[in-house]
Design a protein around this motif. Structure first.
Motif, PDB file in Angstrom:
ATOM      1  N   THR A 220      -9.078  -6.891   3.943  1.00  0.00           N
ATOM      2  CA  THR A 220      -9.320  -8.020   4.846  1.00  0.00           C
ATOM      3  C   THR A 220      -8.097  -8.928   4.936  1.00  0.00           C
ATOM      4  N   THR A 221      -7.094  -8.663   4.091  1.00  0.00           N
ATOM      5  CA  THR A 221      -5.843  -9.428   4.124  1.00  0.00           C
ATOM      6  C   THR A 221      -4.675  -8.455   4.061  1.00  0.00           C
ATOM      7  N   THR A 222      -3.500  -8.923   4.438  1.00  0.00           N
ATOM      8  CA  THR A 222      -2.320  -8.062   4.385  1.00  0.00           C
ATOM      9  C   THR A 222      -1.957  -7.716   2.942  1.00  0.00           C
ATOM     10  N   GLU A 223      -2.216  -8.646   2.023  1.00  0.00           N
ATOM     11  CA  GLU A 223      -1.944  -8.360   0.612  1.00  0.00           C
ATOM     12  C   GLU A 223      -2.801  -7.184   0.141  1.00  0.00           C
ATOM     13  N   GLU A 224      -4.076  -7.209   0.517  1.00  0.00           N
ATOM     14  CA  GLU A 224      -4.959  -6.094   0.169  1.00  0.00           C
ATOM     15  C   GLU A 224      -4.518  -4.811   0.862  1.00  0.00           C
ATOM     16  N   PHE A 225      -4.060  -4.924   2.100  1.00  0.00           N
ATOM     17  CA  PHE A 225      -3.606  -3.738   2.831  1.00  0.00           C
ATOM     18  C   PHE A 225      -2.532  -2.995   2.056  1.00  0.00           C
ATOM     19  N   TRP A 226      -1.489  -3.711   1.647  1.00  0.00           N
ATOM     20  CA  TRP A 226      -0.365  -3.042   0.980  1.00  0.00           C
ATOM     21  C   TRP A 226      -0.757  -2.563  -0.414  1.00  0.00           C
ATOM     22  N   ALA A 227      -1.581  -3.328  -1.109  1.00  0.00           N
ATOM     23  CA  ALA A 227      -2.017  -2.903  -2.440  1.00  0.00           C
ATOM     24  C   ALA A 227      -2.877  -1.643  -2.353  1.00  0.00           C
ATOM     25  N   GLN A 228      -3.787  -1.607  -1.393  1.00  0.00           N
ATOM     26  CA  GLN A 228      -4.660  -0.443  -1.262  1.00  0.00           C
ATOM     27  C   GLN A 228      -3.888   0.774  -0.764  1.00  0.00           C
ATOM     28  N   LEU A 229      -2.962   0.567   0.155  1.00  0.00           N
ATOM     29  CA  LEU A 229      -2.156   1.683   0.642  1.00  0.00           C
ATOM     30  C   LEU A 229      -1.329   2.288  -0.489  1.00  0.00           C
ATOM     31  N   ASP A 230      -0.673   1.442  -1.268  1.00  0.00           N
ATOM     32  CA  ASP A 230       0.147   1.952  -2.378  1.00  0.00           C
ATOM     33  C   ASP A 230      -0.713   2.686  -3.407  1.00  0.00           C
ATOM     34  N   GLN A 231      -1.922   2.162  -3.683  1.00  0.00           N
ATOM     35  CA  GLN A 231      -2.803   2.831  -4.635  1.00  0.00           C
ATOM     36  C   GLN A 231      -3.290   4.169  -4.090  1.00  0.00           C
ATOM     37  N   SER A 232      -3.578   4.230  -2.801  1.00  0.00           N
ATOM     38  CA  SER A 232      -3.990   5.493  -2.195  1.00  0.00           C
ATOM     39  C   SER A 232      -2.878   6.529  -2.271  1.00  0.00           C
ATOM     40  N   LEU A 233      -1.661   6.112  -1.997  1.00  0.00           N
ATOM     41  CA  LEU A 233      -0.522   7.036  -2.078  1.00  0.00           C
ATOM     42  C   LEU A 233      -0.366   7.561  -3.505  1.00  0.00           C
ATOM     43  N   THR A 234      -0.545   6.679  -4.475  1.00  0.00           N
ATOM     44  CA  THR A 234      -0.443   7.091  -5.879  1.00  0.00           C
ATOM     45  C   THR A 234      -1.554   8.067  -6.247  1.00  0.00           C
ATOM     46  N   ASP A 235      -2.787   7.716  -5.912  1.00  0.00           N
ATOM     47  CA  ASP A 235      -3.923   8.551  -6.297  1.00  0.00           C
ATOM     48  C   ASP A 235      -3.911   9.896  -5.577  1.00  0.00           C
ATOM     49  N   LEU A 236      -3.465   9.911  -4.330  1.00  0.00           N
ATOM     50  CA  LEU A 236      -3.406  11.155  -3.571  1.00  0.00           C
ATOM     51  C   LEU A 236      -2.156  11.972  -3.917  1.00  0.00           C
ATOM     52  N   ASP A 237      -1.287  11.383  -4.738  1.00  0.00           N
ATOM     53  CA  ASP A 237      -0.063  12.063  -5.173  1.00  0.00           C
ATOM     54  C   ASP A 237       0.767  12.524  -3.984  1.00  0.00           C
ATOM     55  N   THR A 238       1.016  11.581  -3.079  1.00  0.00           N
ATOM     56  CA  THR A 238       1.767  11.884  -1.864  1.00  0.00           C
ATOM     57  C   THR A 238       2.615  10.689  -1.477  1.00  0.00           C
ATOM     58  N   ASP A 239       3.587  10.914  -0.625  1.00  0.00           N
ATOM     59  CA  ASP A 239       4.401   9.788  -0.153  1.00  0.00           C
ATOM     60  C   ASP A 239       4.077   9.416   1.290  1.00  0.00           C
ATOM     61  N   TYR A 240       3.066  10.094   1.874  1.00  0.00           N
ATOM     62  CA  TYR A 240       2.626   9.703   3.210  1.00  0.00           C
ATOM     63  C   TYR A 240       1.169  10.119   3.417  1.00  0.00           C
ATOM     64  N   ILE A 241       0.497   9.424   4.319  1.00  0.00           N
ATOM     65  CA  ILE A 241      -0.889   9.721   4.684  1.00  0.00           C
ATOM     66  C   ILE A 241      -0.901  10.071   6.160  1.00  0.00           C
ATOM     67  N   ASP A 242      -1.505  11.191   6.490  1.00  0.00           N
ATOM     68  CA  ASP A 242      -1.503  11.640   7.880  1.00  0.00           C
ATOM     69  C   ASP A 242      -2.233  10.680   8.795  1.00  0.00           C
ATOM     70  N   LEU A 243      -3.419  10.241   8.377  1.00  0.00           N
ATOM     71  CA  LEU A 243      -4.224   9.332   9.197  1.00  0.00           C
ATOM     72  C   LEU A 243      -4.776   8.219   8.312  1.00  0.00           C
ATOM     73  N   TYR A 244      -4.357   6.987   8.604  1.00  0.00           N
ATOM     74  CA  TYR A 244      -4.822   5.831   7.836  1.00  0.00           C
ATOM     75  C   TYR A 244      -5.714   5.011   8.749  1.00  0.00           C
ATOM     76  N   GLN A 245      -6.923   4.686   8.265  1.00  0.00           N
ATOM     77  CA  GLN A 245      -7.934   4.086   9.118  1.00  0.00           C
ATOM     78  C   GLN A 245      -8.466   2.770   8.537  1.00  0.00           C
ATOM     79  N   PHE A 246      -8.723   1.814   9.416  1.00  0.00           N
ATOM     80  CA  PHE A 246      -9.488   0.649   9.007  1.00  0.00           C
ATOM     81  C   PHE A 246     -10.923   1.113   8.810  1.00  0.00           C
ATOM     82  N   HIS A 247     -11.488   0.777   7.649  1.00  0.00           N
ATOM     83  CA  HIS A 247     -12.776   1.318   7.215  1.00  0.00           C
ATOM     84  C   HIS A 247     -13.914   0.367   7.584  1.00  0.00           C
ATOM     85  N   ASN A 248     -14.576   0.646   8.702  1.00  0.00           N
ATOM     86  CA  ASN A 248     -15.753  -0.107   9.152  1.00  0.00           C
ATOM     87  C   ASN A 248     -15.541  -1.625   9.174  1.00  0.00           C
TER      88      ASN A 248
END
Length: 339
Positions: A79-107
């Protein structure tokens, strides 16, 4: 095997997308076996979310070394830009990748746009510029927000509930996405487990060459059903149409789709199961829901304090406390008759 193109993204997938929400409920080893079986059978589209606890980690481990052969879609509830970057970085780490093909705002409860003051869409653009994401999408359960997102031209994909229970408005939304060259991803293609025939579910979605269904699976048998459909696609014939007509009649009106956005309940009530128990016990062997665990779950409904938090979160506008009470009464009647 049928294929679908996700609009202007040019992502091409077979008609079986892997929905990774249910793999939260199984071990890492079980999840890896399931994911690899799907991959070996030709499934290349994998859908997850930051909200799905350890689902991203399980996908990352299983698909290590196969990253460039698959499409990974995930989501942020920021809901904030701070959360956006924190969640994106965590997703990249957990998915063990340096890019995500499709990133979506979740509901989201509004349609993020440039200049709306939230900074969220601008963050998406910056992440795309940095190469951390390749395509921008949105998911929703609300027709008004989904329509606004399509009309905005800002999003490359729409993920929305779509199954043979779809309303005329749902079908119109899918067609609008097609007309705007916007990828349409069908979530809840099994309506949260209420749809129990994989062949009919598959055949319905297969009628629409622009719709990509993602199936939530956590068992090999469930995966096998959809792999069999892909190998020998079932035909949506008159018998299936008659079956669907009966299904629509039974599921007409207000019913819980099991999306889980009402959670957590302050009283610990498992709302998605309890609020649709009447349907579950009529659409599956009743013995599955008469054990001590389910009886205890249903008794928790009596602890409802009518705080209305669930009502405020429900994207379908359901009166959840009333639905819970109705399902408890029905469940107790069925339990008495069963014994």
């Amino acid at each position: 095997m049928s294929e679908v193109r996700l609009g202007k993204t040019e992502i091409v997938s077979d008609k079986n997308g892997f929905g990774a929400l249910p793999i939260q409920r199984i071990s890492f080893d079980e999840a890896e076996k399931l994911i690899l079986k799907a991959y070996d059978a030709g499934i290349t589209y994998f859908d997850t979310a930051r909200f799905y606890t350890d689902s991203e980690q399980k996908l990352g481990r299983a698909l290590k070394g196969k990253r460039h052969d698959v499409t990974i879609a995930t989501k942020t509830m920021c809901t904030t830009t701070e959360e956006f970057w924190a969640q994106l970085d965590q997703s990249l780490t957990d998915l063990d990748t340096d890019y995500i093909d499709l990133y979506q705002f979740h509901n989201p409860d509004f349609c993020p746009k440039p200049g709306d003051g939230s900074g969220l869409y601008e963050a998406m653009l910056e992440a795309k510029k940095q190469g951390k994401i390749l395509h921008i999408g949105i998911t929703n359960h609300r027709l008004a927000i989904a329509d606004e997102a399509v009309e905005s031209g800002l999003y490359e994909t729409m993920q929305f509930p779509f199954s043979y229970l779809a309303s005329p408005e749902d079908l119109a939304l899918a067609e609008k996405c097609r007309d705007h060259d916007m990828g349409f991803i069908a979530m809840k293609a099994l309506s949260g487990g209420l749809i129990t025939r994989a062949d009919v579910a598959y055949a319905f979605c297969d009628k629409y060459d622009y719709v990509l269904p993602i199936w939530g699976v956590q068992k090999m048998s469930e995966l096998d059903d959809f792999l069999a459909c892909a190998k020998n696609p079932p035909v949506y014939d008159g018998a299936m149409e008659a079956f669907v007509a009966k299904e629509r009649e039974q599921l007409a009106g207000d019913f819980c789709r099991g999306c889980g956005y009402c959670l957590p309940c302050p009283q610990g009530i498992n709302i998605p199961d309890c609020a649709r128990m009447s349907l579950l016990i009529r659409r599956a062997p009743i013995e599955l829901y008469m054990n001590d665990d389910y009886q205890a779950q249903m008794q928790q409904v009596k602890e409802c304090i009518h705080c209305d938090q669930c009502n405020g979160r429900c994207p379908y506008g359901l009166d959840t406390p009333a639905l819970l009470e109705k399902n408890l009464k029905d469940y107790e009647q069925q339990l008495a008759a069963h014994h």
